[in-house]
Design an enzyme around this catalytic site. Sequence first.
Site, PDB file in Angstrom:
ATOM      1  N   GLY A 242       5.627   9.097  -0.748  1.00  0.00           N
ATOM      2  CA  GLY A 242       4.806  10.309  -0.671  1.00  0.00           C
ATOM      3  C   GLY A 242       4.989  11.010   0.670  1.00  0.00           C
TER       4      GLY A 242
ATOM      5  N   ASN B  48      -2.839   1.334  -8.047  1.00  0.00           N
ATOM      6  CA  ASN B  48      -2.172   2.653  -8.049  1.00  0.00           C
ATOM      7  C   ASN B  48      -2.606   3.553  -9.210  1.00  0.00           C
ATOM      8  OD1 ASN B  48       0.935   1.356  -6.664  1.00  0.00           O
ATOM      9  ND2 ASN B  48      -0.692   2.466  -5.614  1.00  0.00           N
ATOM     10  N   TRP B  49      -3.326   2.975 -10.204  1.00  0.00           N
ATOM     11  CA  TRP B  49      -3.832   3.818 -11.308  1.00  0.00           C
ATOM     12  C   TRP B  49      -4.867   4.816 -10.815  1.00  0.00           C
ATOM     13  CZ3 TRP B  49      -0.902   3.555 -15.487  1.00  0.00           C
ATOM     14  CH2 TRP B  49      -0.231   2.352 -15.787  1.00  0.00           C
TER      15      TRP B  49
ATOM     16  N   ARG C 147      -4.402   6.970  -8.680  1.00  0.00           N
ATOM     17  CA  ARG C 147      -3.696   8.192  -8.242  1.00  0.00           C
ATOM     18  C   ARG C 147      -3.816   9.304  -9.280  1.00  0.00           C
ATOM     19  NH1 ARG C 147       1.356   6.514  -4.499  1.00  0.00           N
ATOM     20  NH2 ARG C 147       0.260   4.883  -3.371  1.00  0.00           N
TER      21      ARG C 147
ATOM     22  N   ASP D   3       7.181   1.355   0.175  1.00  0.00           N
ATOM     23  CA  ASP D   3       6.105   2.297   0.529  1.00  0.00           C
ATOM     24  C   ASP D   3       6.651   3.475   1.348  1.00  0.00           C
ATOM     25  OD1 ASP D   3       3.534   3.239   0.535  1.00  0.00           O
ATOM     26  OD2 ASP D   3       2.881   2.003   2.221  1.00  0.00           O
TER      27      ASP D   3
ATOM     28  N   HIS E  99       9.164   9.907  -5.034  1.00  0.00           N
ATOM     29  CA  HIS E  99       9.379   8.751  -5.913  1.00  0.00           C
ATOM     30  C   HIS E  99      10.793   8.767  -6.496  1.00  0.00           C
ATOM     31  CE1 HIS E  99       5.313   7.580  -5.337  1.00  0.00           C
ATOM     32  NE2 HIS E  99       4.795   8.616  -5.970  1.00  0.00           N
TER      33      HIS E  99
ATOM     34  N   ARG F  86       0.264  -4.180   6.209  1.00  0.00           N
ATOM     35  CA  ARG F  86      -0.566  -4.944   5.267  1.00  0.00           C
ATOM     36  C   ARG F  86       0.238  -5.303   4.020  1.00  0.00           C
ATOM     37  NH1 ARG F  86      -3.209   0.235   5.621  1.00  0.00           N
ATOM     38  NH2 ARG F  86      -2.463   1.626   3.989  1.00  0.00           N
ATOM     39  N   LEU F  87      -0.354  -6.226   3.229  1.00  0.00           N
ATOM     40  CA  LEU F  87       0.299  -6.682   1.994  1.00  0.00           C
ATOM     41  C   LEU F  87      -0.106  -5.853   0.783  1.00  0.00           C
ATOM     42  CD1 LEU F  87       0.242 -10.603   1.780  1.00  0.00           C
ATOM     43  CD2 LEU F  87       2.223  -9.113   1.745  1.00  0.00           C
TER      44      LEU F  87
END
Length: 245
Positions: free
Chosen positions: A29, A74-75, A77, A26, A43, A199-200
Amino acid sequence: MALIKKKAEDAVLPEVLPTHVGFIMDGNGRWAKKRGLPRSLGHVEGAKNFKKIVDYCKNIGIKYISFYVFSTENWKRPKEEIDGILKLLREYLVDVQAHLGDGVRAVFLGDKSAYPEDIQKAMVKLEKDTAHHTKMTLLLACNYGGRDEIAHSARLIAEKVQSGELKPEDITEKTIADYLYTAGMPDVDLVIRPSGELRLSNYLIWQCAYAEYYFTNVLWPDFSTEELNKALIDYASRGRRFGGV
Ligand code: IPE
Ligand code: IPE
Ligand code: MG
């Protein structure tokens, strides 16, 4: 805790390493934003770092590594960002065998059917071509969600019950685990999440039930092998009890 020198860059590491390390990659961005660059370039840097960390883990002898590449969420986005990530995945699938070299088995976790056909085919081919390798297993979570995975497992089990192959009273924790994408793989020992989020985000939620966590503010493209060494040393100092005393 005994620290010994492992061969990779003479890193000083604990004698006992986790069997399965999970990486939540993570912060790509924010890495780009900090530099006034488009998120897609974050990325690109994240993908370069992924390769570096895989090489290092292979070198120091970690048996299972998993990476959160793309979540079922993540779709949401922007299309442009998703297209950039798909392009990187496609490029990686072309030179993946050269990158992994001998000995690495690659397995995808998640629902492949959401990907364009050429990507799906390349994923299946990679899994097949590397299935016999035993030095290290690389798990790539693509279109992966922990809840989605458990629902998928439940559907497969329900089919077995419907066909009479399985009785409801025979369903155990092991049955559910056997129908997860990670069937036959060890649970996660250590989860590493850079970027400061605590967080997970739906990553391997079943397999992380007794995992140890390591969080750092470093953004994924900057997550170095030194940072990984720190996480491994920290892990070795933890007392894991699994509910015992
Ligand atoms: C992780 O980096 C990569 C993916 C989720 C595909 P992010 O893109 O989430 O980076 P931040 O969190 O916005 O910085
Ligand atoms: C988790 O990161 C998914 C991946 C790293 C692939 P996100 O950036 O999507 O997670 P949230 O939205 O911050 O929880
Ligand atoms: Mg993020």
